[in-house]
Design a protein around this motif. Sequence first.
Motif, short mmCIF file in Angstrom:
data_model
loop_
_atom_site.label_atom_id
_atom_site.label_comp_id
_atom_site.label_asym_id
_atom_site.label_seq_id
_atom_site.Cartn_x
_atom_site.Cartn_y
_atom_site.Cartn_z
N MET A 1 -42.01 -7.20 22.25
CA MET A 1 -40.57 -7.23 22.00
C MET A 1 -40.21 -6.36 20.80
SD MET A 1 -39.73 -11.27 22.65
CE MET A 1 -37.95 -11.01 22.43
N SER A 2 -39.03 -5.79 20.79
CA SER A 2 -38.63 -4.85 19.76
C SER A 2 -38.17 -5.55 18.48
CB SER A 2 -37.48 -3.97 20.26
OG SER A 2 -37.89 -3.21 21.38
N ILE A 3 -38.38 -4.88 17.37
CA ILE A 3 -37.77 -5.29 16.11
C ILE A 3 -36.45 -4.54 16.00
CG2 ILE A 3 -37.99 -5.35 13.60
CD1 ILE A 3 -41.02 -5.33 13.96
N VAL A 4 -35.36 -5.25 15.90
CA VAL A 4 -34.04 -4.61 15.94
C VAL A 4 -33.16 -5.13 14.82
CG1 VAL A 4 -34.16 -4.27 18.44
CG2 VAL A 4 -33.06 -6.33 17.51
N ILE A 5 -32.10 -4.39 14.54
CA ILE A 5 -31.00 -4.85 13.69
C ILE A 5 -29.79 -4.98 14.58
CG2 ILE A 5 -29.53 -4.37 11.70
CD1 ILE A 5 -31.78 -2.60 10.60
N THR A 6 -29.26 -6.18 14.70
CA THR A 6 -28.11 -6.45 15.55
C THR A 6 -26.95 -6.93 14.68
OG1 THR A 6 -29.59 -7.11 17.36
CG2 THR A 6 -27.26 -7.71 17.56
N ASN A 7 -25.89 -6.13 14.64
CA ASN A 7 -24.72 -6.46 13.81
C ASN A 7 -25.13 -6.79 12.38
OD1 ASN A 7 -22.87 -6.10 15.94
ND2 ASN A 7 -23.28 -8.17 16.69
N GLY A 8 -26.04 -5.97 11.85
CA GLY A 8 -26.44 -6.11 10.46
C GLY A 8 -27.51 -7.13 10.18
N VAL A 9 -28.03 -7.79 11.21
CA VAL A 9 -29.02 -8.85 11.02
C VAL A 9 -30.36 -8.41 11.60
CG1 VAL A 9 -29.61 -11.25 11.48
CG2 VAL A 9 -27.22 -10.61 11.11
N GLN B 1 -33.84 -8.73 13.31
CA GLN B 1 -34.42 -9.63 14.31
C GLN B 1 -35.89 -9.25 14.49
OE1 GLN B 1 -32.55 -12.05 15.73
NE2 GLN B 1 -30.59 -11.38 14.88
N VAL B 2 -36.79 -10.18 14.11
CA VAL B 2 -38.23 -9.91 14.15
C VAL B 2 -38.91 -10.96 15.02
CG1 VAL B 2 -40.30 -9.45 12.79
CG2 VAL B 2 -38.04 -9.05 11.79
N PRO B 3 -39.22 -10.64 16.27
CA PRO B 3 -39.88 -11.61 17.14
C PRO B 3 -41.16 -12.16 16.51
CG PRO B 3 -39.17 -9.71 18.40
CD PRO B 3 -38.95 -9.36 16.95
N GLY B 4 -41.31 -13.47 16.54
CA GLY B 4 -42.50 -14.11 16.01
C GLY B 4 -42.43 -14.41 14.53
N ALA B 5 -41.48 -13.80 13.82
CA ALA B 5 -41.42 -13.99 12.36
C ALA B 5 -40.00 -14.26 11.87
CB ALA B 5 -41.99 -12.76 11.66
N GLN B 6 -39.10 -14.66 12.77
CA GLN B 6 -37.70 -14.87 12.37
C GLN B 6 -37.57 -15.98 11.34
OE1 GLN B 6 -35.76 -12.56 13.59
NE2 GLN B 6 -33.98 -13.19 12.42
N ASP B 7 -38.49 -16.95 11.40
CA ASP B 7 -38.44 -18.06 10.46
C ASP B 7 -38.83 -17.65 9.04
OD1 ASP B 7 -41.11 -17.64 11.09
OD2 ASP B 7 -41.63 -19.77 11.03
N ALA C 1 -47.29 -12.84 10.87
CA ALA C 1 -46.70 -13.47 12.05
C ALA C 1 -46.10 -12.41 12.98
CB ALA C 1 -45.63 -14.47 11.63
N LEU C 2 -45.58 -11.32 12.41
CA LEU C 2 -45.01 -10.27 13.26
C LEU C 2 -46.11 -9.51 13.98
CD1 LEU C 2 -45.32 -7.15 11.91
CD2 LEU C 2 -43.71 -8.11 10.28
N ASN C 3 -45.75 -8.92 15.11
CA ASN C 3 -46.71 -8.13 15.88
C ASN C 3 -47.12 -6.91 15.07
OD1 ASN C 3 -47.09 -5.66 17.89
ND2 ASN C 3 -47.71 -7.53 18.97
N LEU C 4 -48.43 -6.71 14.89
CA LEU C 4 -48.94 -5.66 14.02
C LEU C 4 -48.51 -4.27 14.49
CD1 LEU C 4 -50.65 -5.20 11.48
CD2 LEU C 4 -52.66 -4.96 12.96
N ALA C 5 -48.64 -4.01 15.79
CA ALA C 5 -48.29 -2.70 16.33
C ALA C 5 -46.79 -2.44 16.16
CB ALA C 5 -48.68 -2.60 17.80
N ASP C 6 -45.95 -3.46 16.40
CA ASP C 6 -44.51 -3.30 16.22
C ASP C 6 -44.17 -3.04 14.76
OD1 ASP C 6 -43.95 -3.61 18.88
OD2 ASP C 6 -43.32 -5.70 18.73
N GLY C 7 -44.85 -3.75 13.87
CA GLY C 7 -44.61 -3.58 12.45
C GLY C 7 -44.96 -2.17 11.98
N GLN C 8 -46.07 -1.66 12.47
CA GLN C 8 -46.49 -0.31 12.09
C GLN C 8 -45.53 0.75 12.65
OE1 GLN C 8 -50.51 -0.38 13.61
NE2 GLN C 8 -51.37 -1.02 11.64
#
Length: 316
Positions: free
Chosen positions: A1-9, A11-17, A243-250
């Motif tokens: 899943m993508s790491i995105v900014i939606t309306n200024g927020v 969004q990090v799958p797996g690490a939103q908390d 917690a975030l996906n390593l490949a997505d983070g990189q």
Amino acid sequence: MSIVITNGVLQVPGAQDKLRQKGREQVGFFDDYTMIDIETTGLSPYRDRITELGAVKVRNGQVVDTYSNLVINPKTNKVPVFITKLNGITEEKILNQGIPADQAIHEFREFIGDDLIAGYNVNFDLNFTYDLAQKYHEAKLSNDYIDVLRLARTYYPGKHNRLLDVMKRSGIAEVEQHRGLDDSLDTIKVYQDFANYFSADLLQKAQESIKNFDLTGKPLEFWQLGRFNPVSGKKIMLADSLALNLADGQLMISNLAGQVQTELSFDTDYVIVGDRQYFSKNDLNQQIFDLQKSGSKVKKLTESFFLGMLDDWARS
């Protein structure tokens, strides 16, 4: 899943908390809200503390109630000299005139209630207030908010837009008090002044300045990176304990004009480690310590701190 900014927020799958669960920014002119302004000992919610809480409740465009208190911290109440010179707040004044932090944040959180929050560069105030509310188990500060600074940047593009700068241009005041209640009242005047002059086109421009990016898509353009992007130009290594996906983070780091490192080196800027691994005795932490001892400027950041930096940029 993508790491995105939606309306200024962010969004990090797996690490939103790992992120503060703040509300969303609203762009517009509203009749009902609570304007807030706080004073602190510095810029970081992680190492500095609130010295004063100030707020003004507005209904139908009119001030109906105010809140103002100095905050007594249970550990230390020392105030840096440069802060005292700025706003006159001293340790003695806090201890003689303030109320305990748990009482102050309880009253402040109740004063805000479910209101739309407003402020000038309001994310600064929200971060400190959110953390203090969380510390004392108050209701989560997830209210939507208005940032008057965004309106100022839209109305005065390419200029310095401190609160004092805008007040001077508008003829509101020649000095900034740097006190919670006074600055809240002044910011209301700035906000209401903008309401008289903002066109629909300017309001749309302000709305469009809120970030909406796919950080794991293609590299961002120079103008999208902005001045306050915490990743651009940095050499960053992500530990395996995140917690975030390593490949997505990189991929995100690369798209934000950072340089991904898979191994620690003398020129590494940041090493991002899992929150629980920050104080662990392990090989990576020892390597970081050894590099720092030898003169490297490498910094170790927790995942929560790193993502918080990115979320602040996303909301800016």
